[in-house]
Design an enzyme around this catalytic site. Structure first.
Site, PDB file in Angstrom:
ATOM      1  N   GLY A  98       0.809  -1.213   0.000  1.00  0.00           N
ATOM      2  CA  GLY A  98       0.000   0.000   0.000  1.00  0.00           C
ATOM      3  C   GLY A  98       0.844   1.265   0.000  1.00  0.00           C
ATOM      4  O   GLY A  98       2.080   1.219  -0.053  1.00  0.00           O
ATOM      5  N   ILE A 117       1.267   3.561   2.434  1.00  0.00           N
ATOM      6  CA  ILE A 117       2.087   3.704   3.638  1.00  0.00           C
ATOM      7  C   ILE A 117       3.163   2.626   3.684  1.00  0.00           C
ATOM      8  O   ILE A 117       4.304   2.889   4.084  1.00  0.00           O
ATOM      9  CB  ILE A 117       1.201   3.676   4.895  1.00  0.00           C
ATOM     10  CG1 ILE A 117       0.336   4.939   4.945  1.00  0.00           C
ATOM     11  CG2 ILE A 117       2.050   3.567   6.152  1.00  0.00           C
ATOM     12  CD1 ILE A 117      -0.682   4.945   6.059  1.00  0.00           C
ATOM     13  N   CYS A 126      -2.997  10.518  11.013  1.00  0.00           N
ATOM     14  CA  CYS A 126      -2.310  11.655  10.392  1.00  0.00           C
ATOM     15  C   CYS A 126      -2.945  12.990  10.783  1.00  0.00           C
ATOM     16  O   CYS A 126      -2.249  13.925  11.200  1.00  0.00           O
ATOM     17  CB  CYS A 126      -2.277  11.487   8.884  1.00  0.00           C
ATOM     18  SG  CYS A 126      -3.869  11.149   8.115  1.00  0.00           S
TER      19      CYS A 126
END
EC number: 1.2.1.103
Length: 354
Positions: A11, A13, A153
């Protein structure tokens, strides 16, 4: 040298973790898993890594992790998946660094409320032992734990911007407004149709304007600092950026607070922090934080402005959502836990101009 495995490495990240760890002087990446791309070279999924890594993705399994003789496991999995892994990793003596929400909230019942789990968190003791991986607030806990829960985040940007004011009792905690703007990469590798380019470009679009799950983290961490309940009205917006988060917060002052009082609060908390910069400058090009000057780094830029007419303060923060909001903060916490220099593998300056 520490041997690292990344679970869910295909992915967005996961790719950022790979990129950053490949530049870490004390880490060797020995394992990267992906159900979808098992058997495929990593660089074919993450083309920017061509020439830097020749590993292939493997199927995710505890046996594969143990066979790799890893010391640390980074989990870049969807919410609700890491909870199936972390207890087994800890039982095997490994350091688990989880980038999902599965160990962020300390109240087991909050997973029913905010993440719609069918029952409270099944591992309350492990939840209690996990460190919330925001280093500037939880350095001692991060040093001593075997489970690090990397913050969300937007929660990271929001908490850092408000923490000095809450800790210093400079604002009223009953109603704080936080507005966040987040880039398209925040949707991950498998976003919805609204994350396609033709929907995302030239747009500022609110989503989940009430009840966003990052609210729980923001309130949890600020309430710990305040010693009492802090209530946050949090609203995120999708904007036309690839990377970055920009937060604007508004709060009523608790009394007759001056600008020097605000400076003392921010400098007192962040003056010696490697990855936090206070940006409030009457001269130069950057009067306040901007995403442009943090993209590609682990920095958090924070700023503020006093509104004496309405007795309020406006705060700002900017981060790179994939680095400080995810992979970079995970590595910063890993460095603290392992006794490495906190900025190892994270010494980047934003390219400029971009």
């Amino acid at each position: 040298m520490r041997r690292a495995c990344i679970i869910g490495a295909s992915g967005v990240i996961g790719g950022e973790l790979l990129r950053l760890l490949l530049g870490h002087n004390n880490v060797e990446v020995v394992c990267a898993t992906s159900r979808r791309f098992a058997g495929e070279f990593i660089y074919r999924v993450h083309p920017n890594l061509r020439g830097f890594i020749n590993l292939k993705f493997t199927q995710p399994s505890i046996d594969a992790v143990l066979k790799s003789e890893s010391d640390v496991v980074f989990l870049a999995l969807p919410h609700g998946e890491s909870v199936k892994w972390v207890p087994k990793l800890v039982e095997s003596g490994l350091l688990a660094i989880d980038l999902s929400a599965d160990f962020r909230l300390k109240n087991p019942d909050d997973y029913v409320k905010w993440y719609h789990w069918p029952q409270p968190h099944p591992y309350p003791d492990l939840l209690k032992a996990a460190a919330y991986g925001l280093p500037e607030l939880h350095r001692d806990e991060i040093k001593a734990t075997k489970v690090i829960a990397v913050p969300g985040c937007m929660a990271t940007a929001s908490i850092v911007s408000l923490a000095p004011l809450v800790k210093g009792h400079l604002i009223n905690n009953d109603f704080i407004v936080v507005d966040a703007k987040i880039a398209s990469s925040g949707a991950g590798a498998e976003g919805t149709v609204l994350d396609y380019h033709w929907h995302r470009t030239h747009v500022v679009r609110p989503y989940q304007p009430v009840g966003h799950r990052h609210t729980a983290e923001i309130e949890q961490e600020l309430s710990l600092l305040a010693g009492s309940q802090v209530n946050v009205a949090f609203t995120p917006h999708a904007v036309d950026m690839v990377r970055g988060i920009f937060v604007t917060g508004h709060a009523r002052l608790s009394g007759s607070i001056s600008e020097p009082d605000l400076w003392r609060a921010y400098r007192g908390m962040y003056g010696n922090e490697r990855f936090i910069r206070i940006v409030k400058d009457k001269a130069g090009l950057a009067h306040y934080p901007s995403v442009k000057y943090v993209v590609g780094t682990n920095m958090v830029d924070v700023g503020f402005e006093l509104d004496q007419r309405l007795n309020r303060v406006v705060v700002f923060s900017a981060i790179d959502n994939l680095i400080r909001g995810a992979a970079g903060q995970a590595i910063q916490s890993f460095n603290i836990n392992q006794g490495f220099p906190e900025d190892e593998g994270l010494r980047f300056i934003t390219p400029y101009p971009v």
